[in-house]
Design an enzyme around this catalytic site. Structure first.
Site, short mmCIF file in Angstrom:
data_model
loop_
_atom_site.label_atom_id
_atom_site.label_comp_id
_atom_site.label_asym_id
_atom_site.label_seq_id
_atom_site.Cartn_x
_atom_site.Cartn_y
_atom_site.Cartn_z
N LYS A 53 0.82 -1.27 -0.15
CA LYS A 53 0.01 -0.19 -0.06
C LYS A 53 0.94 1.25 -0.01
O LYS A 53 2.09 1.52 0.61
CB LYS A 53 -0.89 0.08 1.48
CG LYS A 53 -2.09 1.06 0.89
CD LYS A 53 -3.17 -0.06 0.23
CE LYS A 53 -4.61 0.79 0.01
NZ LYS A 53 -5.40 0.05 -0.79
N GLY A 54 0.30 2.28 -0.80
CA GLY A 54 0.92 3.59 -0.53
C GLY A 54 -0.08 4.66 0.14
O GLY A 54 -1.14 4.59 -0.06
#
Length: 393
Positions: free
Chosen positions: A75-76
């Protein structure tokens, strides 16, 4: 306690001083999957939890007979209000900073606060071929797969892109599966949603078309409510890019209420489809609904879920409910479905219904929450995936 992620980093923008995060929970065949979100207050802890959730979602959709090979989870996140005038430049600089990861192992796309169009435009400006280019070496026919995905993104249904609709189709099917198991008719079931963006809007459309009554919708301006039912289609086409509804389309019976009024709406189903951590111990006490379907990531805090479970409220967990969007990308790219709306919806409904049935049956048999049951299913599948394809933490 979950194992530490494979990679965790925080980047500081030298122009604004704002921070961005990237967490890779695990790799499968050297690749991981997880969207990029932008919101004020986004933290590394939040992104870490989301990355772990992506590993679980990938595992839950593992089908040894399918072409789609589950990836690792990642995830970012960028700490910025997406409405900020500096948001787009910040997005481009973030993608430039993490470009080596996107090129080599991290496939990403839209998430909270960002549209896929915006991510694609920023990725191109950052010098990337695609936000999912790391998966290309795993494809049997890269040219055909990329063309198929591009064609799928060009499909619209009643004015809304297929890529926006498949996630909501999955959320809606999760709700309908729970109602069917309980023998509850759709026609007398009311729904309240927090968020009318990509996921919330599509969910509202599919539930309304299934015969449920949407009685409340919350956006950043407040809650719009009508006990006799809102005109979902009118609201959908009166949204801006961030899911905020133009109030000029409201009818005489529609009421404007405070932003948190959706929590206590007289409804059988609540769909938090906006921010994480929306329902804590205090908020859960206002809820009278029988089901909560987590269209957003991590909207119900653990202590709130324990209290809800104790009083008979079923929380359908995010790792199941909102997993359809991610899965559709890969079903399409790997060739399990074509660039066709009817085929995509049928495959999504069939897959989501089977998964929700499995999770709810296991929770019932074990006397646990659906989340605990989903995590148990994923925990069984992760070693199988690792043995077949290789996995690294």
């Amino acid at each position: 306690m979950p194992a530490a992620p494979l990679l965790s980093l925080t980047w500081t923008d030298d122009v604004t001083g704002r921070r961005g995060h990237l967490v890779v929970d695990r790799l499968v065949r050297g690749v991981c999957s997880g969207g990029l979100r932008m919101r004020e207050g986004c933290t590394l802890e939040e992104v870490t939890g989301l990355a772990r959730g992506m590993s679980l979602k990938e595992a839950l959709h593992y089908d040894p007979e399918a072409r789609y090979v589950p990836l690792g989870g990642a995830k970012g996140g960028i700490d910025c209000d997406p409405r900020d005038p500096e948001a787009y430049g910040l997005l481009v600089r973030y993608l430039r900073a993490v470009r080596p990861y996107v090129e080599s192992c991290w496939t990403t796309g839209e998430d909270l606060g960002l549209s896929q169009d915006l991510v694609d435009r920023a990725a191109a400006e950052a010098g990337l071929v695609s936000s999912v280019q790391a998966v290309y070496p795993l494809l049997d026919d890269e040219t055909a797969a990329r063309a198929r995905l591009a064609d799928a993104f060009a499909v619209e249904v009643d004015g809304i892109g297929l890529d926006e609709l498949v996630g909501g189709c999955g959320v809606a099917e999760s709700v309908l599966t729970a109602l069917d198991r309980a023998g509850v008719p759709y026609a007398r079931t009311r729904v309240a949603l927090q968020g009318l963006g990509t996921m919330g809007g599509a969910t509202a459309r599919f539930l309304a078309r299934a015969g449920l009554t949407v009685v409340a919708v919350a956006d950043v301006k407040g809650t719009i409510a009508n006990p006799d039912g809102l005109d979902v289609e009118a609201l959908l086409f009166a949204r801006d890019a961030h899911g905020t509804v133009d109030r000029s389309v409201l009818r005489p019976g529609d009421r404007e209420l405070p932003g948190d009024a959706w929590l206590s709406a007289e409804a059988e189903v609540l769909v938090p489809a906006a921010v994480s951590y929306a329902i804590g111990a205090a908020e859960q006490g206002r809820i009278t609904a029988r089901w909560i379907a987590e269209a957003a990531n991590m909207p119900v805090l653990p202590e709130a879920e324990a209290l809800l479970h104790a009083r008979g409220v079923t929380v359908l967990p995010d790792v199941v409910v909102n997993s359809g969007t991610n899965a559709w990308w890969w079903w399409t790219l790997f060739g399990d479905v074509g660039a066709d709306a009817d085929e995509a919806f049928a495959y999504t409904r069939r897959s989501m219904r089977a998964l929700v049935e499995l999770v709810l049956a296991r929770a019932e048999a074990g006397g646990t929450t659906p989340r605990a049951a989903a995590h148990a299913v994923a925990a069984e599948r992760l070693p199988v995936i690792a043995e077949r394809f290789g996995s690294h933490r």
